[in-house]
Design an enzyme around this catalytic site. Structure first.
Site, mmCIF file in Angstrom:
data_model
loop_
_atom_site.group_PDB
_atom_site.id
_atom_site.type_symbol
_atom_site.label_atom_id
_atom_site.label_comp_id
_atom_site.label_asym_id
_atom_site.label_seq_id
_atom_site.Cartn_x
_atom_site.Cartn_y
_atom_site.Cartn_z
ATOM 1 N N ARG A 44 -3.119 -7.535 0.879
ATOM 2 C CA ARG A 44 -3.060 -6.074 1.018
ATOM 3 C C ARG A 44 -3.152 -5.435 -0.364
ATOM 4 O O ARG A 44 -3.169 -6.125 -1.365
ATOM 5 C CB ARG A 44 -1.776 -5.666 1.745
ATOM 6 C CG ARG A 44 -0.576 -6.424 1.212
ATOM 7 C CD ARG A 44 0.677 -5.664 1.139
ATOM 8 N NE ARG A 44 0.557 -4.445 0.368
ATOM 9 C CZ ARG A 44 0.613 -4.383 -0.974
ATOM 10 N NH1 ARG A 44 0.791 -5.489 -1.718
ATOM 11 N NH2 ARG A 44 0.506 -3.241 -1.607
ATOM 12 N N GLY A 45 -3.196 -4.081 -0.369
ATOM 13 C CA GLY A 45 -3.353 -3.373 -1.642
ATOM 14 C C GLY A 45 -4.840 -3.159 -1.868
ATOM 15 O O GLY A 45 -5.616 -4.123 -1.844
ATOM 16 N N ALA A 46 -5.225 -1.912 -2.073
ATOM 17 C CA ALA A 46 -6.651 -1.583 -2.051
ATOM 18 C C ALA A 46 -7.542 -2.459 -2.958
ATOM 19 O O ALA A 46 -8.529 -3.041 -2.475
ATOM 20 C CB ALA A 46 -6.834 -0.103 -2.371
ATOM 21 N N ARG A 87 -9.516 -3.127 7.904
ATOM 22 C CA ARG A 87 -8.603 -2.077 7.406
ATOM 23 C C ARG A 87 -9.478 -0.920 6.937
ATOM 24 O O ARG A 87 -10.048 -0.963 5.844
ATOM 25 C CB ARG A 87 -7.723 -2.592 6.263
ATOM 26 C CG ARG A 87 -6.690 -3.572 6.784
ATOM 27 C CD ARG A 87 -5.380 -3.579 6.074
ATOM 28 N NE ARG A 87 -4.551 -2.428 6.237
ATOM 29 C CZ ARG A 87 -3.506 -2.189 5.421
ATOM 30 N NH1 ARG A 87 -3.214 -3.006 4.448
ATOM 31 N NH2 ARG A 87 -2.756 -1.117 5.599
ATOM 32 N N GLN A 194 6.847 -2.677 1.770
ATOM 33 C CA GLN A 194 6.193 -3.238 0.576
ATOM 34 C C GLN A 194 7.032 -2.998 -0.675
ATOM 35 O O GLN A 194 7.001 -3.794 -1.615
ATOM 36 C CB GLN A 194 4.797 -2.616 0.372
ATOM 37 C CG GLN A 194 3.771 -3.004 1.413
ATOM 38 C CD GLN A 194 3.715 -2.001 2.542
ATOM 39 O OE1 GLN A 194 4.706 -1.375 2.890
ATOM 40 N NE2 GLN A 194 2.553 -1.870 3.147
ATOM 41 N N ASP A 235 -5.537 4.402 -1.983
ATOM 42 C CA ASP A 235 -6.419 3.568 -1.148
ATOM 43 C C ASP A 235 -7.817 4.146 -1.045
ATOM 44 O O ASP A 235 -8.790 3.424 -0.816
ATOM 45 C CB ASP A 235 -5.811 3.400 0.243
ATOM 46 C CG ASP A 235 -4.645 2.430 0.179
ATOM 47 O OD1 ASP A 235 -3.551 2.857 -0.218
ATOM 48 O OD2 ASP A 235 -4.859 1.238 0.449
ATOM 49 N N ASN A 245 -3.003 7.482 0.306
ATOM 50 C CA ASN A 245 -2.163 6.361 -0.136
ATOM 51 C C ASN A 245 -1.112 6.099 0.949
ATOM 52 O O ASN A 245 -1.073 6.791 1.964
ATOM 53 C CB ASN A 245 -1.511 6.679 -1.489
ATOM 54 C CG ASN A 245 -0.851 5.457 -2.095
ATOM 55 O OD1 ASN A 245 -1.487 4.391 -2.200
ATOM 56 N ND2 ASN A 245 0.407 5.560 -2.474
ATOM 57 N N LYS A 246 -0.313 5.108 0.729
ATOM 58 C CA LYS A 246 0.696 4.685 1.720
ATOM 59 C C LYS A 246 1.460 5.875 2.299
ATOM 60 O O LYS A 246 1.861 6.765 1.549
ATOM 61 C CB LYS A 246 1.654 3.696 1.028
ATOM 62 C CG LYS A 246 2.776 3.167 1.882
ATOM 63 C CD LYS A 246 2.302 2.566 3.187
ATOM 64 C CE LYS A 246 1.261 1.476 3.002
ATOM 65 N NZ LYS A 246 0.593 1.100 4.290
HETATM 66 O O1 MRU Z 1 -0.907 -1.049 3.484
HETATM 67 P P1 MRU Z 1 -1.006 -1.581 2.094
HETATM 68 O O2 MRU Z 1 0.178 -2.366 1.673
HETATM 69 O O3 MRU Z 1 -2.313 -2.277 1.842
HETATM 70 O O4 MRU Z 1 -1.000 -0.241 1.241
HETATM 71 C C1 MRU Z 1 -1.098 -0.324 -0.141
HETATM 72 C C2 MRU Z 1 -1.005 0.992 -0.794
HETATM 73 O O5 MRU Z 1 -0.933 2.034 -0.178
HETATM 74 C C3 MRU Z 1 -1.105 0.975 -2.279
HETATM 75 O O6 MRU Z 1 -0.342 2.008 -2.822
HETATM 76 C C4 MRU Z 1 -2.580 1.160 -2.668
HETATM 77 O O7 MRU Z 1 -3.385 0.275 -1.952
HETATM 78 C C5 MRU Z 1 -2.790 0.935 -4.091
HETATM 79 S S1 MRU Z 1 -2.605 -0.777 -4.501
HETATM 80 C C6 MRU Z 1 -2.882 -0.941 -6.177
#
Ligand code: MRU
Length: 353
Positions: A44-46, A87, A194, A235, A245-246
């Site tokens: 996970r994480g963009a 995703r 997270q 993201d 973002n999240k």
């Molecule tokens: O759902 P996730 O855990 O993939 O979400 C991640 C986020 O929202 C992060 O803040 C974003 O991807 C930046 S990661 C460097």
């Protein structure tokens, strides 16, 4: 180990759903297995999603060696679509799939045998570039943070979300390493936690002073003067600077604006989607109700309760103090600043149009 690792024709994925208590590695051997790992958030994480997707494309390109050029390109395009659908909000997946498809299309003389190496080469480039991007973001972002004080962060934006030291978390750790006296408020980040599971783990290992808080504590911390800056990742950033973002990020931006606290977004330019005009056009992923109904598998709400589980939200550009990118810091008006950064080859300085 790193969050993902390419080894002997396999993508080794550190299963982030099991962290911090278990370090389990999943070995993905097909693009479909990578898409499944992305969908259940083992990876996970963009930025990291982009890298995982790129290696997923390598696994697809290495499949069925009997098919001709057209057949293999068709299979690759289908794998790309599956990875993107796994995703939908993080634009880095579509961006990495696009780059690997372009690399495949220009493989030597439409030669099927040249495909795997061409796609692998591109995936490795994407991974290396992200490592370098993280360092640039960390350095530029660390300069923006105060010499001492409290920074609040949301979700996980560190080494577990990238190929390098991270984005928002990278800048916080870099500031700490540069001698700034920072304490970090870590939002637990409901519903998948997270912050509690991953960011707390990373900060503990980096020995950065931190305190875990419930997401809903942010407002009172700010009202009590206990937050000097907010730093989050992204993201997808629309052309005008609106940032997905999240889920929970928008609330923080509203609160930070109300309390006059700088609100920083950190992301590589690959997260900017110039084909998306504003945040209203960003597709927000709706995830399994079970994440909210039964966090960690333990049911809380009564069975049958209706649930909404948007994984992300959009923070309007007008609420963002600056976007720290790998090529410079964009300050308002963010749309124009991002355009300048995207057009520039590699200016390593702040841009204020
Ligand atoms: O759902 P996730 O855990 O993939 O979400 C991640 C986020 O929202 C992060 O803040 C974003 O991807 C930046 S990661 C460097």
């Amino acid at each position: 180990m790193k969050a993902v690792e390419w080894a002997d024709g396999t993508l080794r994925i550190l299963d982030q759903t099991r962290l911090p208590h278990q370090e389990v590695v999943i070995e993905a051997r097909t693009a479909r297995e990578v898409a499944a790992a992305i969908g259940r958030m083992s990876v996970r994480g963009a930025p990291l999603l982009g890298i995982a997707a790129a290696y997923g494309m390598v696994l697809s390109a290495s499949g069925d060696s009997r098919a001709g050029w057209e057949g293999r390109m068709d299979a690759l395009e289908r794998a790309g679509a599956e990875l993107i659908a796994s995703r939908p909000t993080a634009v880095n997946v579509a961006w990495a799939v696009g780059r690997t498809l372009d690399a495949a299309r220009s493989a030597a003389d439409r030669c099927p045998a040249a495909l795997p190496a061409a796609v692998l080469h591109e995936a490795q480039r994407i991974e290396r570039e992200d490592e370098v991007s993280c360092l640039a973001i960390a350095r530029l972002g660390a300069d923006l943070l105060p010499g001492s004080g409290n920074v609040l962060t949301h979700c996980n934006t560190g080494a577990l979300a990238t190929a390098g030291c991270g984005t928002a978390l990278g800048m916080i750790v870099a500031a700490h390493e540069a001698g700034k006296h920072l304490h970090v408020w870590v939002d637990e980040t409901r519903p998948v936690l997270q912050g509690a599971r991953l960011t707390a783990w990373e900060l503990q290992r980096a020995e950065v002073p931190m305190t875990l808080v419930a997401d809903s504590a942010a407002g009172s911390l700010m009202a009590r003067g206990l937050v000097d800056a907010v730093a989050v990742g992204a993201d997808r950033i629309a052309a005008n600077g609106d940032t997905a973002n999240k889920v929970g990020t928008y609330v923080l931006a509203v609160l930070a604006g109300h309390h006059g606290i700088p609100f920083y977004v950190a992301a590589p330019l690959s997260t900017v989607d110039v084909t998306t005009a504003t945040g209203a056009d960003i597709v927000i992923e709706e995830r399994d109700p079970a994440e909210v109904l039964a966090p960690g598998g333990t049911p809380f709400a009564p069975a049958g309760t209706r649930v909404a589980n948007p994984a992300f939200d959009v923070t309007p550009a007008s609420m963002i103090t600056a976007i720290v990118t790998d090529r410079g810091v964009a300050t308002p008006p963010l749309g124009a600043a991002l355009r300048t950064l995207l057009g520039a080859p590699a200016p390593r300085q702040a841009v204020s149009p």
